[in-house]
Design an enzyme around this catalytic site. Sequence first.
Site, mmCIF file in Angstrom:
data_model
loop_
_atom_site.group_PDB
_atom_site.id
_atom_site.type_symbol
_atom_site.label_atom_id
_atom_site.label_comp_id
_atom_site.label_asym_id
_atom_site.label_seq_id
_atom_site.Cartn_x
_atom_site.Cartn_y
_atom_site.Cartn_z
ATOM 1 C CG HIS A 1 7.050 -4.188 -0.250
ATOM 2 N ND1 HIS A 1 6.202 -3.100 -0.271
ATOM 3 C CD2 HIS A 1 7.383 -4.366 1.045
ATOM 4 C CE1 HIS A 1 6.045 -2.662 0.965
ATOM 5 N NE2 HIS A 1 6.747 -3.411 1.780
ATOM 6 C CD GLU A 2 9.466 -7.231 2.712
ATOM 7 O OE1 GLU A 2 10.249 -6.539 3.395
ATOM 8 O OE2 GLU A 2 8.229 -7.216 2.886
ATOM 9 C CD GLU B 1 5.604 -0.721 4.807
ATOM 10 O OE1 GLU B 1 5.360 -1.527 3.900
ATOM 11 O OE2 GLU B 1 6.589 -0.832 5.571
ATOM 12 C CG HIS C 1 11.134 -2.152 3.230
ATOM 13 N ND1 HIS C 1 10.749 -0.849 3.417
ATOM 14 C CD2 HIS C 1 10.008 -2.903 3.364
ATOM 15 C CE1 HIS C 1 9.448 -0.813 3.661
ATOM 16 N NE2 HIS C 1 8.957 -2.044 3.620
#
Lengths: 306, 185
Positions: free
Chosen positions: A153-154, A230, A157
Amino acid sequence: MTASDVTYHDLIAKNRRTSSLLVVGFVVFVAVLLGVMGSALTGGDAWAAAAFGGTAMAIAIVMAFFSYYSGDSMILRMSGAKLIQHGDDPELYNVVEEMAIASAVPLPPVYLIEDTAMNAFATGRDPEHAALAITRGLRETLTRDELQAVIAHEMSHVRHYDIRLAMLLATLVGLVVLVCDSLPRTLRRAGRRSRGRSGGGAILILAIALAIIAPFFAKFIQLAASRQREYMADAGAVELTRNPEAMILALKRLGGDKEVLEVANRATAHMYIVQPIKKWEARAKGMFATHPSIDDRVRRIELLGK
Amino acid sequence: MNWNFYGPFGLVVVFGFLFIVMYNRLVRLRVRTEDGWSGIDVQLKRRYDLIPNLVETVKGYAKHERETLDAVITARQAGINAKTVPEQAQAENMITGALRQLFALSEAYPDLKASDNFGRLQEELSSTENKIAFSRQHYNDTVSRYNSTLETFPSNFVGGMFGFLVRDFFEMEDATQRETPQVSF
């Protein structure tokens, strides 16, 4: 090319666009602010105002550049994050390596935050200058697969250039807030000195300018904190790991954590994987929340691939 | 203007330019496949380095599992000796299978499972396996882009002229490979 490629490229393009807009908006804002301040301080002398405004503008630009290039280390220091190596936590480090390979970005340095609250964030200005941080609380709760989902997930980003926008927001908006905070005092002093001259008028103009520009900046904060980022990072994580169950489990664990991350503040809240300041979540479901609800995120992951 | 003179001359310039563009494109794509391969290669070497340690550690606790240990050593040797990409892929599948068996067998030896060294090696090897799988995806993407450019008109002429060769995919029979989910909003 699949539909997903198009969506990612759209998002990256949009993030780059918003980042540039933010920089332009910032320059215009500071220029206007300084112009008004200058004329208030110098009592309407155009040359003196221009000299003051120009000097202050140069200082602001230097400060902005400085914070852009050192913002990531500043944010990491503010969060009390410690750099770790492979030997300190092989599993965590390996997972980051795996996700860096999967997303085809250079291996970012990994930081650990000594806090029992569960959270994680990515920062930096582009994939070549990025860093990942995770709290010990989260690190020790997750299984390897869940950890992989969180790191993915990071990494999403990072890959989507969300980190650049987040950092510009944290540093530039922070700078503007700093200026705005010190402004009323400066103006009051100036107004007293130049009573009967043009001081009152300048303050009025400034008030109007602020009224116009403030919502513009509020909008930017909203943009960075947009739910879509997100959702896209969750979806990107699932694409990297091909393991939606682990992402859902990790999110549920994160949602179950009621602890407040002490090191987060309003300037950095939007960067974390889940909202670090829980008071907000309860009070402001909706407009002011920097993150969508966990339930909503889980639902969307479940819909992926259906 | 004298078109009888400039016309052919112009055509030659245009075609020459297109030729250079296509040639450069092929070179660029080929370099990318080589980079992709070196990404896999690093992880394969890492695995070859880890295996002898693992074998030594397991021997200390489970002397009687000769067969499984030998299978791992043989597979590793096949991987090191592999010359072509399909050979390599085959050997790597053997290693993955043999290691899986070794780790399954370790369940029967609580002392082995509890040892720090074994835990560390197991983490490193399974991570290396993940890394091979992820670099494989990247490598195969670059190969597919290079091969399709090489096989389509008109760059196939340029490719043929300068001896550009089609590259092999790195295929792995891996049951854990899941479908890529469709990601779009």
